[in-house]
Motif scaffolding. Structure first.
Motif, PDB file in Angstrom:
ATOM      1  N   ARG A  72      -5.860  12.010 -37.139  1.00 61.75           N
ATOM      2  CA  ARG A  72      -6.532  12.852 -38.121  1.00 61.75           C
ATOM      3  C   ARG A  72      -7.777  13.518 -37.550  1.00 61.75           C
ATOM      4  O   ARG A  72      -8.598  12.899 -36.875  1.00 61.75           O
ATOM      5  CB  ARG A  72      -6.849  12.063 -39.384  1.00 61.75           C
ATOM      6  CG  ARG A  72      -7.628  10.795 -39.170  1.00 61.75           C
ATOM      7  CD  ARG A  72      -7.682   9.942 -40.419  1.00 61.75           C
ATOM      8  NE  ARG A  72      -8.424  10.595 -41.492  1.00 61.75           N
ATOM      9  CZ  ARG A  72      -8.689  10.017 -42.662  1.00 61.75           C
ATOM     10  NH1 ARG A  72      -8.251   8.789 -42.919  1.00 61.75           N
ATOM     11  NH2 ARG A  72      -9.384  10.649 -43.575  1.00 61.75           N
ATOM     12  N   THR A  73      -7.925  14.782 -37.840  1.00 66.37           N
ATOM     13  CA  THR A  73      -9.003  15.590 -37.265  1.00 66.37           C
ATOM     14  C   THR A  73     -10.370  15.196 -37.811  1.00 66.37           C
ATOM     15  O   THR A  73     -11.379  15.354 -37.122  1.00 66.37           O
ATOM     16  CB  THR A  73      -8.761  17.087 -37.532  1.00 66.37           C
ATOM     17  OG1 THR A  73      -8.599  17.295 -38.950  1.00 66.37           O
ATOM     18  CG2 THR A  73      -7.518  17.573 -36.813  1.00 66.37           C
ATOM     19  N   ASP A  74     -10.426  14.696 -39.042  1.00 68.52           N
ATOM     20  CA  ASP A  74     -11.721  14.315 -39.609  1.00 68.52           C
ATOM     21  C   ASP A  74     -12.234  12.985 -39.070  1.00 68.52           C
ATOM     22  O   ASP A  74     -13.321  12.539 -39.426  1.00 68.52           O
ATOM     23  CB  ASP A  74     -11.662  14.287 -41.139  1.00 68.52           C
ATOM     24  CG  ASP A  74     -10.614  13.328 -41.676  1.00 68.52           C
ATOM     25  OD1 ASP A  74      -9.640  13.041 -40.958  1.00 68.52           O
ATOM     26  OD2 ASP A  74     -10.768  12.858 -42.824  1.00 68.52           O
ATOM     27  N   LYS A  75     -11.430  12.330 -38.201  1.00 64.18           N
ATOM     28  CA  LYS A  75     -11.850  11.096 -37.549  1.00 64.18           C
ATOM     29  C   LYS A  75     -11.840  11.239 -36.027  1.00 64.18           C
ATOM     30  O   LYS A  75     -11.793  10.245 -35.299  1.00 64.18           O
ATOM     31  CB  LYS A  75     -10.933   9.935 -37.963  1.00 64.18           C
ATOM     32  CG  LYS A  75     -10.942   9.636 -39.449  1.00 64.18           C
ATOM     33  CD  LYS A  75     -12.276   9.098 -39.934  1.00 64.18           C
ATOM     34  CE  LYS A  75     -12.213   8.708 -41.401  1.00 64.18           C
ATOM     35  NZ  LYS A  75     -13.498   8.176 -41.894  1.00 64.18           N
ATOM     36  N   GLY A  76     -11.883  12.489 -35.553  1.00 62.53           N
ATOM     37  CA  GLY A  76     -11.969  12.722 -34.126  1.00 62.53           C
ATOM     38  C   GLY A  76     -10.648  12.984 -33.432  1.00 62.53           C
ATOM     39  O   GLY A  76     -10.621  13.226 -32.225  1.00 62.53           O
ATOM     40  N   GLY A  77      -9.516  12.951 -34.164  1.00 62.49           N
ATOM     41  CA  GLY A  77      -8.225  13.249 -33.571  1.00 62.49           C
ATOM     42  C   GLY A  77      -7.968  14.743 -33.510  1.00 62.49           C
ATOM     43  O   GLY A  77      -8.821  15.552 -33.907  1.00 62.49           O
ATOM     44  N   ARG A  78      -6.797  15.103 -33.045  1.00 58.05           N
ATOM     45  CA  ARG A  78      -6.494  16.531 -32.936  1.00 58.05           C
ATOM     46  C   ARG A  78      -5.362  16.970 -33.861  1.00 58.05           C
ATOM     47  O   ARG A  78      -4.791  18.037 -33.692  1.00 58.05           O
ATOM     48  CB  ARG A  78      -6.171  16.898 -31.495  1.00 58.05           C
ATOM     49  CG  ARG A  78      -4.938  16.234 -30.897  1.00 58.05           C
ATOM     50  CD  ARG A  78      -4.758  16.697 -29.462  1.00 58.05           C
ATOM     51  NE  ARG A  78      -3.449  16.337 -28.919  1.00 58.05           N
ATOM     52  CZ  ARG A  78      -3.063  16.611 -27.673  1.00 58.05           C
ATOM     53  NH1 ARG A  78      -3.881  17.243 -26.855  1.00 58.05           N
ATOM     54  NH2 ARG A  78      -1.861  16.266 -27.244  1.00 58.05           N
ATOM     55  N   GLY A  79      -5.065  16.136 -34.865  1.00 63.81           N
ATOM     56  CA  GLY A  79      -4.000  16.479 -35.808  1.00 63.81           C
ATOM     57  C   GLY A  79      -2.636  16.132 -35.251  1.00 63.81           C
ATOM     58  O   GLY A  79      -2.502  15.636 -34.137  1.00 63.81           O
ATOM     59  N   GLY A  80      -1.612  16.385 -36.046  1.00 60.43           N
ATOM     60  CA  GLY A  80      -0.263  16.078 -35.594  1.00 60.43           C
ATOM     61  C   GLY A  80       0.733  16.101 -36.724  1.00 60.43           C
ATOM     62  O   GLY A  80       0.462  16.628 -37.817  1.00 60.43           O
ATOM     63  N   ARG A 120      -7.560  17.463 -45.301  1.00 64.82           N
ATOM     64  CA  ARG A 120      -8.597  16.583 -44.778  1.00 64.82           C
ATOM     65  C   ARG A 120      -8.276  16.101 -43.369  1.00 64.82           C
ATOM     66  O   ARG A 120      -9.162  15.994 -42.520  1.00 64.82           O
ATOM     67  CB  ARG A 120      -8.757  15.363 -45.693  1.00 64.82           C
ATOM     68  CG  ARG A 120      -9.347  15.676 -47.050  1.00 64.82           C
ATOM     69  CD  ARG A 120      -9.243  14.465 -47.974  1.00 64.82           C
ATOM     70  NE  ARG A 120      -9.874  13.286 -47.402  1.00 64.82           N
ATOM     71  CZ  ARG A 120      -9.246  12.138 -47.178  1.00 64.82           C
ATOM     72  NH1 ARG A 120      -7.957  12.028 -47.463  1.00 64.82           N
ATOM     73  NH2 ARG A 120      -9.892  11.108 -46.686  1.00 64.82           N
ATOM     74  N   SER A 121      -7.009  15.797 -43.118  1.00 61.49           N
ATOM     75  CA  SER A 121      -6.646  15.078 -41.889  1.00 61.49           C
ATOM     76  C   SER A 121      -6.060  15.949 -40.791  1.00 61.49           C
ATOM     77  O   SER A 121      -6.108  15.580 -39.617  1.00 61.49           O
ATOM     78  CB  SER A 121      -5.627  13.992 -42.224  1.00 61.49           C
ATOM     79  OG  SER A 121      -4.379  14.565 -42.595  1.00 61.49           O
ATOM     80  N   GLY A 122      -5.455  17.075 -41.164  1.00 60.16           N
ATOM     81  CA  GLY A 122      -4.755  17.879 -40.173  1.00 60.16           C
ATOM     82  C   GLY A 122      -3.473  17.239 -39.683  1.00 60.16           C
ATOM     83  O   GLY A 122      -2.901  17.655 -38.674  1.00 60.16           O
ATOM     84  N   VAL A 123      -2.999  16.224 -40.414  1.00 58.13           N
ATOM     85  CA  VAL A 123      -1.748  15.546 -40.052  1.00 58.13           C
ATOM     86  C   VAL A 123      -0.698  15.870 -41.099  1.00 58.13           C
ATOM     87  O   VAL A 123      -0.857  15.533 -42.281  1.00 58.13           O
ATOM     88  CB  VAL A 123      -1.930  14.019 -39.942  1.00 58.13           C
ATOM     89  CG1 VAL A 123      -0.603  13.361 -39.550  1.00 58.13           C
ATOM     90  CG2 VAL A 123      -3.014  13.679 -38.929  1.00 58.13           C
TER      91      VAL A 123
END
Length: 257
Positions: free
Chosen positions: A123-131, A173-176
């Motif tokens: 998740r992008t809102d926790k430092g990830g790049r989505g998926g 929110r997450s980009g996932v």
């Protein structure tokens, strides 16, 4: 949400054969960077990884033995430490009405546990790049018959989980992205023989199943590519009898937060 598979790192459960290995093959054909196959069958998993690397090149497929009922934490940790994952495909499943707890553990509990680990990791809102998370549900995730109540309950659970975690608010929110694929009756090792919740109806169910349109694993593998490219988060898509994919339109009360 249009996207493509080029340079994606894929984790795929139940990757040792059937629908799982076919999806892995198709995703590599579409330019995926790597497929990480998870399976409890060490021989089939290793053989499939070898076949894929022979076909697509070294470092294109990796096999990790995994019992999803007990090793999700350990295997997820290993993957996150060594790879940056773009896609999780929850393909592993069981179709056996005589094994209630195992059906729920594999089809529901393990799928949810693994999905949440990857969702939080990507998740992008926790430092990830989505998926993207793709859950293999079934036409039994939205239709019913009187023969396989346990399996149908497990796939209804997958659909509810997918639609909730994949809700537009969560995606924003997450980009996932979270989507479901709902195959109809498909020729795999899992459908060679059947069981029924009421064993007295087994012969009746066998006759009923014979009357339905069947398809090959290749049809589902092709659908998995198409659905990856076009599906919006929270949506579900059916592939029945090898016909073109079609979005499953179900009406739910939408209580937005």
């Amino acid at each position: 949400m249009a996207t493509n598979l080029a340079n994606k790192v894929i984790v795929l459960t139940g990757g040792g054969g059937g629908i799982g290995s076919t999806i892995a093959d198709n995703y590599l054909e579409q330019g995926a960077k790597l497929v990480i196959l998870l399976d409890n069958d060490e021989k089939n998993g290793a053989d499939t990884a070898k076949q894929l690397t022979t076909k697509y090149g070294d470092n294109k497929a990796v096999f990790i033995k995994c019992d999803l009922t007990s090793e999700v934490d350990e295997v997820s940790k290993t993957i996150f430490e060594n790879y940056t994952v773009d896609v999780l495909v929850n393909n592993a499943g069981i179709f056996d009405e005589t094994k209630l707890k195992l059906t729920i553990n594999v089809n529901v509990t393990a799928l949810i546990e693994l999905s949440l680990k990857f969702w939080n990791h990507m998740r992008t809102d926790k430092g990830g790049r989505g998926g993207t998370i793709i859950n293999l549900a079934s036409i039994y995730g939205y239709r019913v018959d009187p023969y396989t109540s346990i399996y149908q309950a497990s796939k209804f659970a997958v659909m509810g989980f997918t639609r909730s975690l994949g809700h537009a608010d969560n995606f924003k929110r997450s980009g996932v992205r979270v989507v479901a694929i709902c195959p109809g009756f498909t020729r795999t090792n899992m459908t060679v023989t059947f069981t029924t919740t009421d064993l007295d109806r087994l012969e009746e169910y066998n006759e009923y199943a014979k009357s339905l349109p069947w398809q090959t694993v290749e049809a589902v593998g092709d659908a998995a590519v198409e659905i990856f490219e076009l599906a919006e988060s929270g949506s579900a898509w059916q592939i029945k009898g090898g016909k073109p994919v079609e979005e499953v339109k179900l009406k739910f009360e939408n209580n937005d937060p």
